[in-house]
Design an enzyme around this catalytic site. Structure first.
Site, PDB file in Angstrom:
ATOM      1  N   ASP A   1       0.865  -1.177   0.000  1.00 19.94           N
ATOM      2  CA  ASP A   1       0.000   0.000   0.000  1.00 19.94           C
ATOM      3  C   ASP A   1       0.904   1.231   0.000  1.00 19.94           C
ATOM      4  O   ASP A   1       0.859   2.063   0.912  1.00 19.94           O
ATOM      5  CB  ASP A   1      -0.918   0.014   1.217  1.00 19.94           C
ATOM      6  N   ALA A   2       1.711   1.343  -1.044  1.00 18.72           N
ATOM      7  CA  ALA A   2       2.770   2.353  -1.087  1.00 18.72           C
ATOM      8  C   ALA A   2       2.257   3.713  -1.553  1.00 18.72           C
ATOM      9  O   ALA A   2       2.949   4.439  -2.253  1.00 18.72           O
ATOM     10  CB  ALA A   2       3.904   1.875  -1.993  1.00 18.72           C
TER      11      ALA A   2
END
Length: 275
Positions: A201-202
């Site tokens: 979940d960058a």
């Protein structure tokens, strides 16, 4: 308001503090700092009287029975990462009838989303790319017990479609694609470029920066696992548009040290959207 802001945001109004968070806080000052559309909340606990030596903590809280908010899974991932790369240290996690919580020690840095106020989104986007490269290089694929595979994510997409999710829930880039065609595209994954341990979940808010704008740490690693590096890269760059506006995605690739790969970018953005 962008879809990203509807999914997660800094609270601007009153937030009910769950009893478990009140108990964990004790005499500390409780400040809500983040919430998502699934009902998950994050609170900052600043030391109160007699706890100055303990430092600031953060508590993530998730309501019971909500899929996609597995704080025990995040605790396990943070413990595995350890001190290989800058991430929060787990202090406590648990559950009760109302929900689950994860308590972590504060790490230095401020969310990269603040760059839209400080006026340097290009520098922040470059730092996001550098930080992502550092994470990918620091974590060992061979010993990672977690996966973020295409197969698992396509299964999640199928479950969403079966529940009735469709173009109305997708980003504008994909809403014109018929459901059957979008689903068929997921079966045509590009060859893996490079397997790494992905953040999962960058997006912009999950990178912390030092005051000088350099990379500091990553947070929110509940989906961390082995996957092609483009699964992270495509979405990290995409999220700059949601948080800063158009024109900053290229800075992420520059910071990472890679040329954009249109085929993989398109595929992993669609997979993100549907899954």
């Amino acid at each position: 308001m962008s879809r990203a802001e509807r999914i997660a945001e800094i609270p601007t109004g009153p937030v009910a503090v769950p009893p478990a968070v009140r108990t964990l806080a004790g005499d500390d000052v409780v400040t809500p700092v983040w919430r998502n559309v699934l009902g998950g909340l994050t609170f900052r606990l600043d030391p109160g009287p007699g706890r100055e030596a303990g430092g600031t903590r953060y508590v993530k809280w998730a309501p019971a029975g909500v899929p996609g908010l597995d704080l025990a899974a995040e605790a396990a991932r943070l413990a595995w990462v350890g001190d290989r790369t800058p991430v929060p240290r787990v202090l406590d996690h648990g559950t009760d009838a109302d929900g689950a919580w994860l308590v972590t020690q504060a790490v230095p840095g401020r969310s990269a989303v603040e760059a839209r106020e400080t006026g340097d989104p290009a520098g922040a986007a470059t730092a996001i790319g550098r930080g992502l490269r550092a994470l990918h290089e620091a974590l060992p694929v061979a010993s990672c017990p977690f996966t973020w595979s295409v197969a698992d994510r396509v299964a999640n997409a199928d479950a969403r479609l079966a529940r009735g999710d469709g173009p109305a829930q997708w980003f504008p880039e994909h809403r014109g694609i018929p459901v059957a065609e979008a689903r068929a595209r997921l079966d045509d994954a590009p060859a893996v470029d490079r397997l790494v341990v992905c953040h999962g979940d960058a997006c912009v808010p999950n990178t912390l920066l030092h005051d000088d704008g350099s990379f500091a740490a990553h947070v929110d690693l509940g989906s961390l696992g082995v996957a092609d590096r483009w699964a992270d890269l495509a979405v990290a760059a995409w999220s700059t548009e949601w948080n800063y506006g158009p024109g900053y995605d290229g800075h992420v690739y520059t910071g990472y040290g890679v040329e954009p790969d249109p085929e993989r970018i398109a595929y992993y953005r669609l997979l993100w959207d549907l899954s």
